[in-house]
Design an enzyme around this catalytic site. Structure first.
Site, PDB file in Angstrom:
ATOM      1  N   ARG A  15       1.118  -1.097  -0.149  1.00  0.00           N
ATOM      2  CA  ARG A  15      -0.004  -0.349  -0.071  1.00  0.00           C
ATOM      3  C   ARG A  15       0.542   1.459   0.157  1.00  0.00           C
ATOM      4  NH1 ARG A  15      -2.343  -3.787   2.053  1.00  0.00           N
ATOM      5  NH2 ARG A  15      -5.006  -4.443   2.147  1.00  0.00           N
ATOM      6  N   SER A  31     -12.989 -10.267   3.141  1.00  0.00           N
ATOM      7  CA  SER A  31     -11.826 -10.390   3.036  1.00  0.00           C
ATOM      8  C   SER A  31     -11.180  -8.364   2.258  1.00  0.00           C
ATOM      9  CB  SER A  31     -12.014 -10.283   0.549  1.00  0.00           C
ATOM     10  OG  SER A  31     -10.778  -9.962   0.326  1.00  0.00           O
ATOM     11  N   GLN A  47      -8.393  -7.238   0.770  1.00  0.00           N
ATOM     12  CA  GLN A  47      -8.398  -6.997  -0.673  1.00  0.00           C
ATOM     13  C   GLN A  47      -9.826  -6.619  -1.727  1.00  0.00           C
ATOM     14  OE1 GLN A  47      -6.265 -10.778  -1.926  1.00  0.00           O
ATOM     15  NE2 GLN A  47      -4.874 -10.268  -0.693  1.00  0.00           N
ATOM     16  N   ASP A  63      -3.594 -15.593   7.285  1.00  0.00           N
ATOM     17  CA  ASP A  63      -2.633 -15.913   6.996  1.00  0.00           C
ATOM     18  C   ASP A  63      -1.807 -16.913   8.282  1.00  0.00           C
ATOM     19  OD1 ASP A  63      -3.230 -14.699   4.780  1.00  0.00           O
ATOM     20  OD2 ASP A  63      -2.064 -12.662   5.506  1.00  0.00           O
TER      21      ASP A  63
HETATM   22  C1  S3P Z   1      -3.832  -9.291   2.485  1.00  0.00           C
HETATM   23  C2  S3P Z   1      -5.113  -9.848   2.128  1.00  0.00           C
HETATM   24  C3  S3P Z   1      -5.461 -11.017   2.964  1.00  0.00           C
HETATM   25  C4  S3P Z   1      -4.788 -11.392   3.188  1.00  0.00           C
HETATM   26  C5  S3P Z   1      -3.772 -10.864   2.380  1.00  0.00           C
HETATM   27  C6  S3P Z   1      -3.183 -10.185   2.780  1.00  0.00           C
HETATM   28  C7  S3P Z   1      -4.276  -7.864   2.278  1.00  0.00           C
HETATM   29  O1  S3P Z   1      -6.628 -11.256   2.154  1.00  0.00           O
HETATM   30  O2  S3P Z   1      -4.517 -13.203   3.822  1.00  0.00           O
HETATM   31  O3  S3P Z   1      -2.162 -12.140   2.851  1.00  0.00           O
HETATM   32  O4  S3P Z   1      -3.472  -6.871   2.108  1.00  0.00           O
HETATM   33  O5  S3P Z   1      -5.333  -6.817   2.327  1.00  0.00           O
HETATM   34  P1  S3P Z   1      -8.283 -11.635   1.638  1.00  0.00           P
HETATM   35  O6  S3P Z   1      -8.134  -9.921   1.825  1.00  0.00           O
HETATM   36  O7  S3P Z   1      -7.920 -12.349   0.202  1.00  0.00           O
HETATM   37  O8  S3P Z   1      -8.701 -12.332   2.849  1.00  0.00           O
END
Ligand code: S3P
Length: 444
Positions: free
Chosen positions: A29, A172, A174, A325
């Site tokens: 980020r 999520s 992400q 994770d």
């Molecule tokens: C992350 C979100 C998580 C995590 C990944 C990093 C991030 O994934 O598993 O290692 O930096 O936003 P998800 O959002 O798919 O759960």
């Protein structure tokens, strides 16, 4: 890349004071927001792992001047929200789901076409979860069959995206981040409502760059983050704390091995990331948090861990997203705990860098652990030393390589893990540090 294997000698105790590399989520980020901010952003503690370097390279290919990282220091000359240039080649996100899904949000708002590609593991991961909301915002994106990468994004031309209120079908960070980043380029307000709290680094960092994001707690679990498109980000300094997801291997190692006494310094303690500490404490772990303070909007602390006998538990589902994770290494810990450990509500583990439920159940069974995979978790009957010598496959997944290394502490004979170059995606100094604190792991 040549096949890298780890040969792990059984047993050992974990001692010392270490610092693990910078947080992967925050490192990604810092580059993304630094690139689209106005002015010069400086970063310290940046993770020089393959994943975050893929993000850095992608922005260089879109014309952003970024000095090569030096000992975790990076300088980014921001080009503003509209200053990115069309890349000449497809942008290669390597193994990184975070890079591909967050970048999709930023790129959906540009007026040029581009393509996002990834390695064998990333090319099998679901992208529909981001293309669905982006299409609702007006983006034009094509994927391979089944919604898999590559992603081909057509520029918006004269039209801008439209703000939406998006209800996430899964917890999520992400997906939430992708929607919010696309929202920077959208008309009006965009919101992302998540069924359970997930890591909030995007919201914190946007606020830190002077871009207001509001976060609202709707009830016990649901959170809603919103922003208004068309503002601007102002460059700043970012100090990236150590990654709790990397520290997790060392916390787990010290917890399960007799005689251990370890301090992991300056670790990010964001409340949306500390599920591992809560779960281990419920199992009986001896963990003290010291020198709590705040660095650039993120809490950090030193984590002091000593050996403790553990008992199996049913892991509370409310902690799953907060430790998402860390399950590969938590399964390894559960195998050492007296009694049964049950994980439910964690079906997201099946779509990580590997299917972490199946791959970890296979790996633990291979070393002699009583582990049964379920659709959304695992049942482990622990408490015995693992008897078998065996070869383990990492399945292109860094966290499997590292978790099964820690499994060596509870083994009676050596473990060989195949295909471990992937550890460089998140933790290039893992082997150096694990040997420094008392394990014996050879790379060959
Ligand atoms: C992350 C979100 C998580 C995590 C990944 C990093 C991030 O994934 O598993 O290692 O930096 O936003 P998800 O959002 O798919 O759960």
């Amino acid at each position: 890349m040549s096949n890298v294997k780890f040969k792990v000698q059984p047993g050992g105790s974990i001692k010392g004071r270490i610092r693990v590399p910078g947080d992967k989520s925050i490192s990604h980020r810092s580059i993304m927001l630094g690139a689209i901010a106005e002015g010069i952003t400086t970063v310290t503690g940046f993770l020089e792992g393959d994943d975050s370097l893929a993000t850095l390279k992608a922005f260089q290919e879109m014309g952003v001047e970024i000095e090569e990282p030096d000992n975790g220091n990076v300088t980014i000359k921001g080009v503003g929200l509209k200053g990115l240039k069309k890349p000449n080649t497809p942008l290669d996100m390597g193994n990184s789901g975070t890079a591909m899904r967050l970048m999709a949000g930023i790129l959906a708002g540009q007026d040029f076409d581009c393509e996002l590609i990834g390695d064998a593991s990333l090319s099998k991961r679901p992208m529909k979860r981001v293309t669905d909301p982006l299409r609702l915002m007006g983006a034009q994106i094509e994927t391979a069959e089944g919604g898999m990468p590559p992603l081909r994004i057509t520029g918006t031309g004269e039209n801008s995206l439209k703000g939406i209120d998006y209800v996430l079908p899964m917890a999520s960070a992400q997906v939430k981040s992708c929607v919010l980043l696309a929202g920077l380029y959208a008309e009006g307000f965009t919101s992302a409502l998540e069924p359970a709290p997930t890591r909030d680094h995007t919201e914190r960092m946007l606020n830190g760059f002077g871009y207001p994001v509001t976060s609202e707690k709707l009830d016990d679990q649901r959170m809603k983050a919103s922003l208004k498109g068309g503002g601007k980000l102002t460059a700043r300094h970012i100090d990236v704390p150590s990654d709790i997801s990397s520290a997790a291997f060392f916390i787990a190692a010290a917890t399960v091995s007799k005689g251990s006494d370890l301090v992991v310094e300056h670790v990010g303690m964001n409340p949306t990331r500390v599920g591992i500490i809560d779960i281990l404490k419920l199992m009986g772990a001896n963990i003290q948090l010291e020198k709590f303070h705040e660095v650039g909007g993120e809490p950090v602390a030193d984590i002091h861990v000593k050996y403790a006998p553990l008992k199996g538990i049913h892991i509370p589902e409310a902690l799953v997203a907060l430790a998402i994770d860390e399950f590969p290494v938590l399964f390894v810990v559960a195998a050492t705990a007296e009694g049964q450990t049950v994980l439910t509500g964690a079906e997201e583990l099946r779509v990580k860098e590997s299917d972490r439920i199946q791959v970890m159940a296979d790996a633990l069974q291979a070393v002699g652990v009583d582990a049964t995979p379920t659709e959304d978790g695992m049942v482990i009957n622990g408490g015995k030393q693992t008897p078998q010598t065996t070869d383990i496959q990492s399945h292109h997944d860094h966290r499997i390589s590292m978790a099964m290394t820690i499994a060596g502490l509870n083994a009676v004979s050596e473990i060989v893990i195949d295909d471990c170059a992937n550890v460089n995606t998140s933790f290039p100094t893992f082997i150096e540090l694990i040997n420094q604190v008392g394990m014996q792991v050879e790379v060959f």
